[in-house]
Motif scaffolding. Sequence first.
Motif, PDB file in Angstrom:
ATOM      1  N   VAL A   1       0.886  -1.382   0.020  1.00  0.00           N
ATOM      2  CA  VAL A   1       0.043  -0.037   0.017  1.00  0.00           C
ATOM      3  C   VAL A   1       0.893   1.118  -0.043  1.00  0.00           C
ATOM      4  O   VAL A   1       1.815   1.147   0.767  1.00  0.00           O
ATOM      5  CB  VAL A   1      -1.079   0.030   1.151  1.00  0.00           C
ATOM      6  N   LEU A   2       0.389   2.147  -0.760  1.00  0.00           N
ATOM      7  CA  LEU A   2       0.873   3.657  -0.679  1.00  0.00           C
ATOM      8  C   LEU A   2       0.237   4.375   0.112  1.00  0.00           C
ATOM      9  O   LEU A   2      -1.059   4.495   0.000  1.00  0.00           O
ATOM     10  CB  LEU A   2       1.032   4.148  -2.366  1.00  0.00           C
ATOM     11  N   VAL A   3       0.712   5.253   1.151  1.00  0.00           N
ATOM     12  CA  VAL A   3       0.140   6.185   1.830  1.00  0.00           C
ATOM     13  C   VAL A   3       0.578   7.461   1.322  1.00  0.00           C
ATOM     14  O   VAL A   3       1.599   8.016   1.757  1.00  0.00           O
ATOM     15  CB  VAL A   3       0.245   5.910   3.482  1.00  0.00           C
ATOM     16  N   GLY A   4      -0.190   8.286   0.648  1.00  0.00           N
ATOM     17  CA  GLY A   4       0.117   9.557   0.268  1.00  0.00           C
ATOM     18  C   GLY A   4      -1.036  10.742   0.550  1.00  0.00           C
ATOM     19  O   GLY A   4      -1.352  11.475  -0.252  1.00  0.00           O
ATOM     20  N   THR A   5      -1.075  10.805   1.766  1.00  0.00           N
ATOM     21  CA  THR A   5      -2.284  11.789   2.401  1.00  0.00           C
ATOM     22  C   THR A   5      -1.463  12.698   2.764  1.00  0.00           C
ATOM     23  O   THR A   5      -0.307  12.698   3.072  1.00  0.00           O
ATOM     24  CB  THR A   5      -3.199  11.005   3.536  1.00  0.00           C
ATOM     25  N   PRO A   6      -2.214  13.831   3.488  1.00  0.00           N
ATOM     26  CA  PRO A   6      -1.650  14.866   4.099  1.00  0.00           C
ATOM     27  C   PRO A   6      -0.946  14.527   5.311  1.00  0.00           C
ATOM     28  O   PRO A   6      -1.113  13.402   6.016  1.00  0.00           O
ATOM     29  CB  PRO A   6      -3.010  15.932   4.519  1.00  0.00           C
ATOM     30  N   ASP A   7       0.108  15.256   5.954  1.00  0.00           N
ATOM     31  CA  ASP A   7       1.145  14.708   7.032  1.00  0.00           C
ATOM     32  C   ASP A   7       0.512  13.956   8.090  1.00  0.00           C
ATOM     33  O   ASP A   7       0.687  13.059   8.720  1.00  0.00           O
ATOM     34  CB  ASP A   7       1.897  15.926   7.526  1.00  0.00           C
ATOM     35  N   PHE A   8      -0.857  14.762   8.698  1.00  0.00           N
ATOM     36  CA  PHE A   8      -1.363  14.363   9.963  1.00  0.00           C
ATOM     37  C   PHE A   8      -1.849  13.144   9.707  1.00  0.00           C
ATOM     38  O   PHE A   8      -2.174  12.554  10.758  1.00  0.00           O
ATOM     39  CB  PHE A   8      -2.366  15.575  10.339  1.00  0.00           C
ATOM     40  N   SER A   9      -2.304  12.822   8.601  1.00  0.00           N
ATOM     41  CA  SER A   9      -3.313  11.633   8.296  1.00  0.00           C
ATOM     42  C   SER A   9      -2.600  10.290   8.031  1.00  0.00           C
ATOM     43  O   SER A   9      -3.104   9.316   7.757  1.00  0.00           O
ATOM     44  CB  SER A   9      -4.485  11.829   7.722  1.00  0.00           C
ATOM     45  N   HIS A  10      -1.228  10.478   7.881  1.00  0.00           N
ATOM     46  CA  HIS A  10      -0.314   9.336   7.432  1.00  0.00           C
ATOM     47  C   HIS A  10      -0.253   8.241   8.498  1.00  0.00           C
ATOM     48  O   HIS A  10      -0.477   7.038   8.169  1.00  0.00           O
ATOM     49  CB  HIS A  10       1.174   9.819   7.595  1.00  0.00           C
ATOM     50  N   PHE A  11      -0.554   8.314   9.631  1.00  0.00           N
ATOM     51  CA  PHE A  11      -0.403   7.537  11.092  1.00  0.00           C
ATOM     52  C   PHE A  11      -1.572   6.363  11.006  1.00  0.00           C
ATOM     53  O   PHE A  11      -1.102   5.212  10.759  1.00  0.00           O
ATOM     54  CB  PHE A  11      -0.273   8.330  12.203  1.00  0.00           C
TER      55      PHE A  11
ATOM     56  N   GLY B   1      -0.168  -6.650   8.209  1.00  0.00           N
ATOM     57  CA  GLY B   1       0.736  -7.454   7.536  1.00  0.00           C
ATOM     58  C   GLY B   1       1.180  -7.056   6.151  1.00  0.00           C
ATOM     59  O   GLY B   1       1.644  -7.820   5.220  1.00  0.00           O
ATOM     60  N   ILE B   2       0.827  -5.958   5.723  1.00  0.00           N
ATOM     61  CA  ILE B   2       1.046  -5.161   4.335  1.00  0.00           C
ATOM     62  C   ILE B   2       1.878  -4.206   4.365  1.00  0.00           C
ATOM     63  O   ILE B   2       2.002  -3.407   5.113  1.00  0.00           O
ATOM     64  CB  ILE B   2      -0.359  -4.541   4.105  1.00  0.00           C
ATOM     65  N   PRO B   3       3.048  -4.576   3.378  1.00  0.00           N
ATOM     66  CA  PRO B   3       4.037  -3.769   3.389  1.00  0.00           C
ATOM     67  C   PRO B   3       3.578  -2.185   3.032  1.00  0.00           C
ATOM     68  O   PRO B   3       2.395  -2.030   1.974  1.00  0.00           O
ATOM     69  CB  PRO B   3       4.703  -4.341   2.230  1.00  0.00           C
TER      70      PRO B   3
END
Length: 468
Positions: A106-116, A126-128
């Motif tokens: 999975v790619l997480v490309g959201t605003p800074d605060f919502s990465h977590f 268990g997903i890279p």
Amino acid sequence: MQLSRMSFFKSALAAGAFPYIAGCLGLKGSVSRGDKVRLACIGVGNQAWNDIVEFMKTGDAVIAALCDVDLGAKHTEKALATYPDVPRFKDFRRMFDAMEGKIDAVLVGTPDFSHFPATMDAIRRGIPVYVEKPLAHTFQECELLMQAEKKYDAICQLGNQGHSGANPLQMGEYVKKGIIDPSKLVRMVAHMNNPRRWHKWNGDVKSFPAAEKIPETLDWNLWLSQTLPHDYSKHYINGDWRCWYDFGMGCLGDWGAHTMDTMHRFFELGLPSEVKISDVKGWNPYVYPMQDTLRFTFDAKGKRPKIDLEWYEGINNMPKLPKGYKYLAWGGDIPAAKGSTAKAAQKLIPGRFFELSDGSAWEGGSHSAPLLKIGVDKKDLPAYTQPVGTHWKNFLMAVKGEAKVNSPFSIGAPLSQVFCLGVIAQRLNRGFKFDPDKQEIVGDSEANALLLGPTGDPRKGWEEYYKV
């Protein structure tokens, strides 16, 4: 283990030395070597779209799912048009449930605060995960993600793409071979002196923006995720979230990952013992200053002396440069700030330099730009291993068991925690002492509370992500 406000620091992993070789995770991919990685994308516009394009250039991925809180926004159009038959979701939690067994990474490309929350959810399933920089919005969140990476033996890549390029290979080898000697360090500097989005407001921000009608296609509640509630405003979205303390990490979080990363890693800086702030202009309690200088003090380690890492931002806040340093023209590969009409006083590209006690100095640009020794022709520098493939390729190879990730959270999280400490100083407009062992700000309860972020505790319904 659930970490309370008082106990998470005591159970945090110690920040230690980082290995010189790129990556530190085992070759344990979850996809057969000949197969393509089925990639889910959380966030599909702006920088996330750039990431999608780069992933697809590798030839090693297929897009398996698209997730964005506003699937009707203009910035999502390219992704939706390019992959019309791919399943679409607004909520990453529902995507993970519906796509169980159908995605490999999975790619997480959201605003800074919502990465977590999305990143933590992926790790626990268990997903890279490849997450854009900076890693997270708070010191605590970075710590928890580093702990989760270790606990679940996860494949995690921070998206500071220069860390798969020439600079880390060169600097790692030069330090290991003694060509660059950390015991002789006397000064380290990173800088970004070009206009930023919030400069358009000239530091004159006296409140949060007035509430506006929420676009029909946007799930504003999901956009806010675990952070403080805010009324919708167009001044929070499409990259402007970076301007606000409540949502973004400012210039430091945006560019520190591209300019401080190799000094932090190969000089084994860890966490600072003090943060100072000066040269501040345009301070206000809502958006980042027009300019400031931060000084992070790192205690001596091994043969390396106690040393400051200086950070300069603001178009007129130039660092004092070593003798022989040259102003370089703006690089076309570095994105310019949007929404600002201000112009840089001089065309000093974002970058880094450090000086040694023997009188030598090294300078370099941002991202993967290799270092140059001032006064020495680059053709006369010692050879070093050349990079193979891109940061996105490296991540996919790790998922397939063919490589190690070049920027795991064990390296990226302590770096991101340095940014979090700097942001606290910017937000409060004052410096502080920090205890790296206890992971506490000393003698300043207001600053110490901000290690957990502006919310203190996550918004109701998001608490579960704060468990490792």
